[in-house]
Every structure is written in structure tokens, then in C-alpha cells.
Design a protein around this motif. Structure first.
Motif, PDB file in Angstrom:
ATOM      1  N   GLU A   1       0.879  -1.198  -0.002  1.00 40.78           N
ATOM      2  CA  GLU A   1      -0.154  -0.029   0.194  1.00 40.78           C
ATOM      3  C   GLU A   1       1.014   1.147  -0.007  1.00 40.78           C
ATOM      4  O   GLU A   1       1.959   1.198   0.526  1.00 40.78           O
ATOM      5  N   GLN A   2       0.242   2.434  -0.523  1.00 40.99           N
ATOM      6  CA  GLN A   2       0.994   3.740  -0.450  1.00 40.99           C
ATOM      7  C   GLN A   2       0.433   4.598   0.453  1.00 40.99           C
ATOM      8  O   GLN A   2      -1.021   4.672   0.452  1.00 40.99           O
ATOM      9  N   ALA A   3       1.151   5.258   1.157  1.00 37.79           N
ATOM     10  CA  ALA A   3       0.864   6.314   2.179  1.00 37.79           C
ATOM     11  C   ALA A   3       1.638   7.578   1.589  1.00 37.79           C
ATOM     12  O   ALA A   3       2.778   7.819   1.989  1.00 37.79           O
ATOM     13  N   PRO A   4       0.837   8.315   0.592  1.00 35.14           N
ATOM     14  CA  PRO A   4       1.946   9.491   0.093  1.00 35.14           C
ATOM     15  C   PRO A   4       2.033  10.590   1.053  1.00 35.14           C
ATOM     16  O   PRO A   4       1.384  10.781   2.038  1.00 35.14           O
ATOM     17  N   VAL A   5       3.466  11.145   1.012  1.00 37.98           N
ATOM     18  CA  VAL A   5       4.141  12.105   1.704  1.00 37.98           C
ATOM     19  C   VAL A   5       4.270  13.068   0.849  1.00 37.98           C
ATOM     20  O   VAL A   5       5.059  13.131   0.156  1.00 37.98           O
ATOM     21  N   ASN A   6       3.597  14.472   0.736  1.00 36.94           N
ATOM     22  CA  ASN A   6       3.725  15.540  -0.126  1.00 36.94           C
ATOM     23  C   ASN A   6       5.111  16.374   0.236  1.00 36.94           C
ATOM     24  O   ASN A   6       4.845  17.078   1.165  1.00 36.94           O
ATOM     25  N   LEU A   7       6.071  16.221  -0.614  1.00 34.70           N
ATOM     26  CA  LEU A   7       7.200  17.099  -0.277  1.00 34.70           C
ATOM     27  C   LEU A   7       7.145  18.537  -0.400  1.00 34.70           C
ATOM     28  O   LEU A   7       7.929  19.426  -0.106  1.00 34.70           O
ATOM     29  N   ILE A   8       6.106  18.962  -1.017  1.00 34.84           N
ATOM     30  CA  ILE A   8       5.763  20.298  -1.459  1.00 34.84           C
ATOM     31  C   ILE A   8       4.850  20.931  -0.480  1.00 34.84           C
ATOM     32  O   ILE A   8       5.076  22.265   0.241  1.00 34.84           O
ATOM     33  N   LYS A   9       3.667  20.452  -0.398  1.00 37.68           N
ATOM     34  CA  LYS A   9       2.530  20.777   0.124  1.00 37.68           C
ATOM     35  C   LYS A   9       2.611  21.120   1.679  1.00 37.68           C
ATOM     36  O   LYS A   9       3.368  20.404   2.352  1.00 37.68           O
ATOM     37  N   ASP A  10       1.997  22.346   2.368  1.00 38.06           N
ATOM     38  CA  ASP A  10       2.134  22.622   3.594  1.00 38.06           C
ATOM     39  C   ASP A  10       3.704  22.849   4.042  1.00 38.06           C
ATOM     40  O   ASP A  10       3.738  22.355   5.334  1.00 38.06           O
ATOM     41  N   GLY A  11       4.291  23.341   3.176  1.00 36.44           N
ATOM     42  CA  GLY A  11       5.847  23.293   3.596  1.00 36.44           C
ATOM     43  C   GLY A  11       6.544  22.035   3.609  1.00 36.44           C
ATOM     44  O   GLY A  11       7.828  22.020   3.903  1.00 36.44           O
ATOM     45  N   GLY A  12       6.006  20.817   3.333  1.00 31.84           N
ATOM     46  CA  GLY A  12       6.664  19.536   3.292  1.00 31.84           C
ATOM     47  C   GLY A  12       6.060  18.748   4.315  1.00 31.84           C
ATOM     48  O   GLY A  12       6.389  18.958   5.515  1.00 31.84           O
TER      49      GLY A  12
END
Length: 219
Positions: free
Chosen positions: A36-47
Motif C-alpha cells: 500500500e502507498q501512504a503518500p507524503v507530499n514533499l511540497i505541500k504545507d511546507g513539506g
């Protein structure tokens, strides 16, 4: 218990465009492991990698992190070698020690000598010269890789079996293309990349088709 942990799907905390996350996706795909994937957005909300919640998973605050068999692993090559040592399926490291060393050299050049110098965190510190900086370090690394691969390559990076070296190469070529690196001086790298991009495991793991890929980057 450890045995029941084997039946829980591994979870990859990653980011669609992170080359280190892509390496792990390729390894899972080659081994035929469902995850399963649990995405971590490196850009959004300052990372999102900088949150306390993620820092608890990986103190380096980088993706990927993988929860598997009741433990959490970070660092893509450590994750891939764990998968190699605990799961059946095609081998990601050759049996022959000399070939195995060649695979590790190629992986180290990419994972120590190229990728860290052009990753997001470093580029954010550079400021205006991001493109030239990234191009410089990718070119420098590829100038070393090209003659090595000329010696080691068969169909793939080392001989005729897919290995961890191929898993590292493809995401790095994707980065090179993103940073508009001229690939014409690197015919061996280009040939290997084209061959590998025909293989299903490399296609399904591509940044253009992940759960967290933005709509405008899907293909």
C-alpha cells in the motif's frame, strides 16, 4: 508476532516524483509484492516530511520509509536489500561476488554521488542556480557511470539480469531529463534506460501513474 506481520501488506511512505521512492516501487514490482502507498507530499504545507508524525517514522525526514514485517525501514537501498533477503522472486543482486561488487559500485555512484546533490532539500538551499547546479552534478556522475557501464553492461547494467543497479539507474535518468541534461554523451546509459522502460515493473512504478501523481502529470 513476526509471523502474523508477514501477512500485513507493506506500506510505502513515499512521493510520486521522489527517485528514492521510485526505486522501492520498482523492487516491489519486480518481486511481485503487493503493498500500500501512504503518500507524503514533499511540497505541500511546507513539506509533509517535516511533520513530527513523519519524523517519528524516519528521523532523516526523507522518503521513502516502509513499514514491513512489524518494523519501519528507511533508506532505499537498505529497504531493497531487506526485500531481497526476505522475499522470493527474481534476485536483485547477482550471485557472483565480482558482479555483485559492480552492482554496488553503480548503486553507490548514483545514491551517494549524484542523487543527494540534486534532491529537493539541497536545491531549496541553492536558490536561483538550481538548474545549472543539478545539471553539473548529474553530468559529473554520468561521466563516471558511462565508461563503467560500457564495461559491465549486457542487456542490463551488469550482465543480462536485472539488478539493484538498474533499479537506481532509471529514476536517475528521469531526473536528468527533468533537469534538461543533454544525454547524447551517454549512449550506454540511454540504451539501458530505453530497454528498462519497456519492462512492466518499471512502467507501473513510474511517477506518472502513482496514487499521488497530480492530474496534469498523469499519462
Amino acid at each position: 508476532s513476526a509471523s502474523s506481520a508477514r501477512f500485513i501488506k507493506p506500506v510505502l511512505h513515499g512521493y510520486f516524483r521522489s527517485s528514492c521512492s521510485w526505486r522501492v516501487r520498482i523492487a516491489f514490482a519486480l518481486k511481485g509484492i503487493e503493498y500500500e502507498q501512504a503518500p507524503v507530499n514533499l511540497i505541500k504545507d511546507g513539506g509533509q516530511q517535516l511533520t513530527d508524525q513523519f519524523k517519528a517514522l524516519n528521523p532523516m525526514q526523507q522518503v521513502p520509509a516502509v513499514t514491513i514485517d512489524g518494523i519501519t525501514l528507511s533508506q532505499s537501498l537498505a529497504i531493497i536489500q531487506y526485500i531481497e533477503e526476505t522475499r522470493a522472486g527474481p534476485h536483485l543482486l547477482p550471485a557472483d561476488p565480482k558482479q555483485r561488487a559492480q552492482v554496488r559500485i553503480i548503486c553507490d555512484i548514483i545514491t551517494s554521488g549524484i542523487q543527494p546533490l540534486q534532491n529537493l532539500y539541497v536545491l531549496q538551499k541553492i536558490g536561483g542556480e538550481k538548474m545549472q547546479w543539478a545539471q553539473h552534478f548529474i553530468n559529473r556522475g554520468f561521466e563516471a557511470l558511462e565508461p563503467i557501464l560500457k564495461q559491465t553492461a549486457g542487456t542490463y547494467c551488469v550482465g543480462n539480469e536485472i539488478s539493484m543497479a538498474d533499479i537506481c539507474l532509471v529514476p536517475q535518468v528521469y531526473n536528468a531529463e527533468r533537469f534538461k541534461v543533454d544525454m547524447s554523451p551517454f549512449p550506454t546509459i540511454r540504451r539501458l534506460n530505453q530497454t528498462l522502460m519497456e519492462i512492466e515493473a518499471f512502467k507501473v512504478s513510474h511517477p506518472s501513474c502513482q496514487p499521488d501523481t497530480p492530474d496534469d502529470m498523469r499519462r
